[in-house]
Design a protein around this motif. Sequence first.
Motif, mmCIF file in Angstrom:
data_model
loop_
_atom_site.group_PDB
_atom_site.id
_atom_site.type_symbol
_atom_site.label_atom_id
_atom_site.label_comp_id
_atom_site.label_asym_id
_atom_site.label_seq_id
_atom_site.Cartn_x
_atom_site.Cartn_y
_atom_site.Cartn_z
ATOM 1 N N ILE A 78 -51.004 5.114 -11.241
ATOM 2 C CA ILE A 78 -50.312 6.391 -11.051
ATOM 3 C C ILE A 78 -51.287 7.444 -10.513
ATOM 4 O O ILE A 78 -51.008 8.146 -9.536
ATOM 5 C CB ILE A 78 -49.721 6.871 -12.405
ATOM 6 N N ALA A 79 -52.462 7.514 -11.145
ATOM 7 C CA ALA A 79 -53.431 8.542 -10.764
ATOM 8 C C ALA A 79 -54.012 8.267 -9.374
ATOM 9 O O ALA A 79 -54.402 9.181 -8.661
ATOM 10 C CB ALA A 79 -54.554 8.608 -11.798
ATOM 11 N N MET A 80 -54.055 6.975 -9.014
ATOM 12 C CA MET A 80 -54.521 6.603 -7.679
ATOM 13 C C MET A 80 -53.450 6.925 -6.635
ATOM 14 O O MET A 80 -53.739 7.108 -5.452
ATOM 15 C CB MET A 80 -54.839 5.097 -7.676
ATOM 16 N N GLY A 81 -52.188 6.991 -7.082
ATOM 17 C CA GLY A 81 -51.099 7.256 -6.143
ATOM 18 C C GLY A 81 -50.488 5.991 -5.576
ATOM 19 O O GLY A 81 -49.751 6.039 -4.598
ATOM 20 N N LEU A 82 -50.799 4.835 -6.180
ATOM 21 C CA LEU A 82 -50.244 3.578 -5.671
ATOM 22 C C LEU A 82 -48.801 3.400 -6.073
ATOM 23 O O LEU A 82 -48.021 2.776 -5.355
ATOM 24 C CB LEU A 82 -51.061 2.381 -6.188
ATOM 25 N N ILE A 83 -48.433 3.909 -7.257
ATOM 26 C CA ILE A 83 -47.031 3.871 -7.668
ATOM 27 C C ILE A 83 -46.604 5.272 -8.077
ATOM 28 O O ILE A 83 -47.442 6.100 -8.442
ATOM 29 C CB ILE A 83 -46.786 2.873 -8.836
ATOM 30 N N ALA A 84 -45.315 5.514 -7.965
ATOM 31 C CA ALA A 84 -44.793 6.833 -8.321
ATOM 32 C C ALA A 84 -44.196 6.746 -9.722
ATOM 33 O O ALA A 84 -43.615 5.720 -10.085
ATOM 34 C CB ALA A 84 -43.731 7.254 -7.315
ATOM 35 N N PRO A 85 -44.340 7.774 -10.521
ATOM 36 C CA PRO A 85 -43.766 7.735 -11.873
ATOM 37 C C PRO A 85 -42.240 7.805 -11.828
ATOM 38 O O PRO A 85 -41.671 8.330 -10.878
ATOM 39 C CB PRO A 85 -44.356 8.976 -12.535
ATOM 40 N N THR A 86 -41.601 7.232 -12.857
ATOM 41 C CA THR A 86 -40.148 7.336 -12.964
ATOM 42 C C THR A 86 -39.742 8.790 -13.195
ATOM 43 O O THR A 86 -38.769 9.278 -12.643
ATOM 44 C CB THR A 86 -39.642 6.467 -14.125
ATOM 45 N N SER A 87 -40.523 9.469 -14.029
ATOM 46 C CA SER A 87 -40.300 10.902 -14.198
ATOM 47 C C SER A 87 -41.640 11.554 -14.484
ATOM 48 O O SER A 87 -42.628 10.880 -14.780
ATOM 49 C CB SER A 87 -39.316 11.151 -15.348
ATOM 50 N N GLY A 88 -41.684 12.858 -14.396
ATOM 51 C CA GLY A 88 -42.937 13.571 -14.571
ATOM 52 C C GLY A 88 -43.596 13.841 -13.229
ATOM 53 O O GLY A 88 -43.053 13.495 -12.184
ATOM 54 N N ARG A 89 -44.762 14.453 -13.279
ATOM 55 C CA ARG A 89 -45.379 14.960 -12.062
ATOM 56 C C ARG A 89 -46.857 14.619 -12.027
ATOM 57 O O ARG A 89 -47.529 14.654 -13.061
ATOM 58 C CB ARG A 89 -45.218 16.487 -12.089
ATOM 59 N N VAL A 90 -47.346 14.238 -10.861
ATOM 60 C CA VAL A 90 -48.787 14.026 -10.692
ATOM 61 C C VAL A 90 -49.264 14.945 -9.583
ATOM 62 O O VAL A 90 -48.647 15.023 -8.521
ATOM 63 C CB VAL A 90 -49.088 12.564 -10.306
ATOM 64 N N THR A 91 -50.343 15.664 -9.819
ATOM 65 C CA THR A 91 -50.902 16.509 -8.751
ATOM 66 C C THR A 91 -52.381 16.220 -8.582
ATOM 67 O O THR A 91 -53.081 15.861 -9.527
ATOM 68 C CB THR A 91 -50.722 18.011 -9.060
ATOM 69 N N TRP A 92 -52.786 16.335 -7.343
ATOM 70 C CA TRP A 92 -54.207 16.173 -7.010
ATOM 71 C C TRP A 92 -54.704 17.508 -6.466
ATOM 72 O O TRP A 92 -54.212 17.954 -5.418
ATOM 73 C CB TRP A 92 -54.377 15.090 -5.964
ATOM 74 N N GLY A 93 -55.603 18.148 -7.166
ATOM 75 C CA GLY A 93 -56.085 19.461 -6.727
ATOM 76 C C GLY A 93 -54.941 20.440 -6.583
ATOM 77 O O GLY A 93 -54.956 21.294 -5.705
ATOM 78 N N GLY A 94 -53.916 20.265 -7.430
ATOM 79 C CA GLY A 94 -52.804 21.205 -7.423
ATOM 80 C C GLY A 94 -51.696 20.836 -6.448
ATOM 81 O O GLY A 94 -50.671 21.505 -6.404
ATOM 82 N N ARG A 95 -51.900 19.745 -5.651
ATOM 83 C CA ARG A 95 -50.853 19.386 -4.687
ATOM 84 C C ARG A 95 -50.262 18.029 -5.043
ATOM 85 O O ARG A 95 -50.915 17.176 -5.628
ATOM 86 C CB ARG A 95 -51.440 19.343 -3.274
ATOM 87 N N GLU A 96 -48.988 17.847 -4.618
ATOM 88 C CA GLU A 96 -48.342 16.560 -4.863
ATOM 89 C C GLU A 96 -48.451 15.690 -3.613
ATOM 90 O O GLU A 96 -48.684 16.180 -2.516
ATOM 91 C CB GLU A 96 -46.862 16.776 -5.208
ATOM 92 N N ALA A 97 -48.245 14.392 -3.802
ATOM 93 C CA ALA A 97 -48.165 13.438 -2.678
ATOM 94 C C ALA A 97 -49.333 13.568 -1.718
ATOM 95 O O ALA A 97 -49.152 13.667 -0.509
ATOM 96 C CB ALA A 97 -46.832 13.609 -1.934
ATOM 97 N N VAL A 98 -50.539 13.574 -2.254
ATOM 98 C CA VAL A 98 -51.730 13.603 -1.402
ATOM 99 C C VAL A 98 -52.089 12.157 -1.052
ATOM 100 O O VAL A 98 -52.243 11.333 -1.945
ATOM 101 C CB VAL A 98 -52.905 14.268 -2.143
ATOM 102 N N PRO A 99 -52.184 11.788 0.243
ATOM 103 C CA PRO A 99 -52.544 10.400 0.575
ATOM 104 C C PRO A 99 -53.947 10.084 0.048
ATOM 105 O O PRO A 99 -54.786 10.974 -0.059
ATOM 106 C CB PRO A 99 -52.491 10.388 2.106
ATOM 107 N N PRO A 100 -54.173 8.802 -0.291
ATOM 108 C CA PRO A 100 -55.430 8.440 -0.980
ATOM 109 C C PRO A 100 -56.620 8.388 -0.042
ATOM 110 O O PRO A 100 -57.308 7.386 0.043
ATOM 111 C CB PRO A 100 -55.110 7.063 -1.559
ATOM 112 N N LEU A 101 -56.871 9.497 0.656
ATOM 113 C CA LEU A 101 -57.962 9.476 1.622
ATOM 114 C C LEU A 101 -59.315 9.546 0.934
ATOM 115 O O LEU A 101 -60.273 8.932 1.374
ATOM 116 C CB LEU A 101 -57.815 10.639 2.611
#
Lengths: 240, 276, 230
Positions: free
Chosen positions: A54-77
């Motif tokens: 989840i934290a890597m961004g490989l799968i999306a959570p069923t519910s809830g929110r993940v942010t990277w540096g305050g943004r959502e859906a950041v590609p794993p660059l």
Amino acid sequence: MRAPDTELPIVCDSVSVLVGKLAILDRLSVTFGDGAPTALIGPNGSGKTTLIRIAMGLIAPTSGRVTWGGREAVPPLRRAILFQRPVMLRRSVVGNLRYALAAAGIARDRREARVIELLALVGLAGFEDRPARKLSGGEQQRLALARALARDPAVLFLDEPTASLDPAATKSVEDVIRAVSARGIKVVTATHDLGQARRLAGEIVLLHRGRAIETAPTERFFMQPQTEEARRFVAGDLLL
Amino acid sequence: MLTRRIVIAIGAIALLTASPALAQDKSIVVASTTSTQDSGLFGHILPLFKAKTGIDVKVVSQGTGQAIDTGRRGDADVLFVHAKSQEEKFVADGFGVKRFPVMYNDFVLIGPKSDPAGIKGGTDAIKAFTALKDKAAVFISRGDKSGTHAAELDLWKAASIDIAKDKGAWYREIGQGMGAALNTASASNAYVLSDRATWLSFKNRGDLEILVAGDQRMFNQYGVMLVNPAKHPHVKQDLGQALVDWLISAEGQKAIADYKVGGEQLFFPNATVPGA
Amino acid sequence: MPDQASALQLVLSGDPALFAIVRLSLLVSLSAVVCAALIGLPFGALVALTRFPGRAGVIVVLNALMGLPPVVVGLAVYLLLSRSGPLGSWGLLFTPAAMIVAQTILITPIIAALSRQTIEDLWLEYRDELAAMNVGPAGRIATLVYDARFSLITTLLAGFGRAAAEVGAVIIVGGNIDGFTRTMTTAIALETSKGDLPLALGLGFVLLAIVVAVNAAAWGMKRVGEQYAG
């Protein structure tokens, strides 16, 4: 092209992952900030691997929110991961590294220098032309680590990086992890090895049944666990 | 790396497919029957034609029905077959310019040496076919709407036999070419109607031999015609007509007469015979 | 070819007509393999990597098309390329190009279906790593095809074997024209119809030897390649 350094902090806010009716993660909240490595510990099936994905961004959570540096859906660059059983591409050692460098968008003329640097970092200099799939388990783990570092990540996830290695190989992998952390790369590692967690991590997150039970600095977690689960887990009594 | 290989591969294919186009410069396609090809006649006369005119003749040998269809579709420049009524219809329908008679050979009735129908040595096709039917002797029919098949059906009719109605287990239609029919007859010791040319150059004879030959009704007339450029504008009119003209010229007719297998002449030129 | 010669004599004496036939057979079938690979490999990879409604149906059809009858393919290409057909103006009927087209159609499903299976197996192994390296769809296909290359050689050989062995399609669209579109298989069919069964059988053995040689070369390549790439 490098993404700006916006990966951290990684915030999982009330994240659930359901498979059918089974909750792998259950309204879990955790924050990975800058600094010393974080170790995820917990019994089998507690959700460590799923949280890393989840934290890597490989799968999306069923519910809830993940942010990277305050943004959502950041590609794993600028995120990288070392899987529990990394898969070697059917190429030579340098072939694997060149591939990862190309995938990370490193310019062709800068790749060879990076290959030399990364092989030296993980102690695989001299293995350049060996077929990657014929390396030993520890060597494969270190090559996978070099591959993960190819994109110059801001954060590196490790999923039980030494689970199947002998003590000598384990030590060599841990040395690389320390060197990586010393370069300012945030390390998040899932591990069953409490000794390893103590040696490497500055912060411990205990997972149990898909929830983060206790988050604490390493010393305090082991010396003064705050929860019943943590006490039992450290004592080896918390099995499920 | 991968892309370079793909480019090379595409280049190679382009080169390969382009070369026949270049080679087509002075060549024509002739749709003809298996008998002219398999007997070796073309192998004998076409080099002579090429030496004289420089024209490459590509022969597609098919059953007469298929060859005529190839001409009708415009996939050949010249049609060289043996089924007079179909050829005349081909011209009448506007697909051919003009039909020229070229030569004839004859059909022979082949059968096992044991000759269960007892027709050996005869020269009357009608008698022979009647005997075949009466004795229910195993007979292999081409069954492929070829010129030979048409000739066979004509012979049954001439013998007052309605083969569509009277055929039994002894009458076997294989729907294939002359060679396949002869192979089948050889394997099952059956009777079969063949053109003499194919029979003479056929090697897998087994126990078969010629039993009946020489009946006028068994003559097999070949005609040649240019596919109509008015219907198919891409037809190579000049080159195609050059072949037609050469085949019916004194030189072409002599080349046909000179072709022999085992000392035996196979085709008899008759371009000058009216109405052939 | 001289009438009385045996296939062995033809080979030993280096009969130019025989070698022209062998050359054309290889040229046509290998070109068809290259064309079919250019279409079939990416298509197989695409089906392997994507999930869409009706995917199971596509796989079943693809697998079924492996058994496409050569005569049917030949006839379809014939009608397509005939002067009276939609692509008649290209003038390709009765040329080697038409034979390549027919064989390409014949073996593309074989290459697509077999490579789909191979690539899907590798994809299950690679998917996490490639996702972690943020490799896009085109990159994934290229990577999987490249890394499965030694297994895919076997797939291409299956296609080549089918192309080199078939007679139904090439004889219809090529016309078996002496010195121009005559291949090993159409020559065998011709000699059979002329009743020269020993020569036909001999040519069959020559064809078999060529197919064995091509397979041996590919196998050697695969062995050496795997040594270095693991």
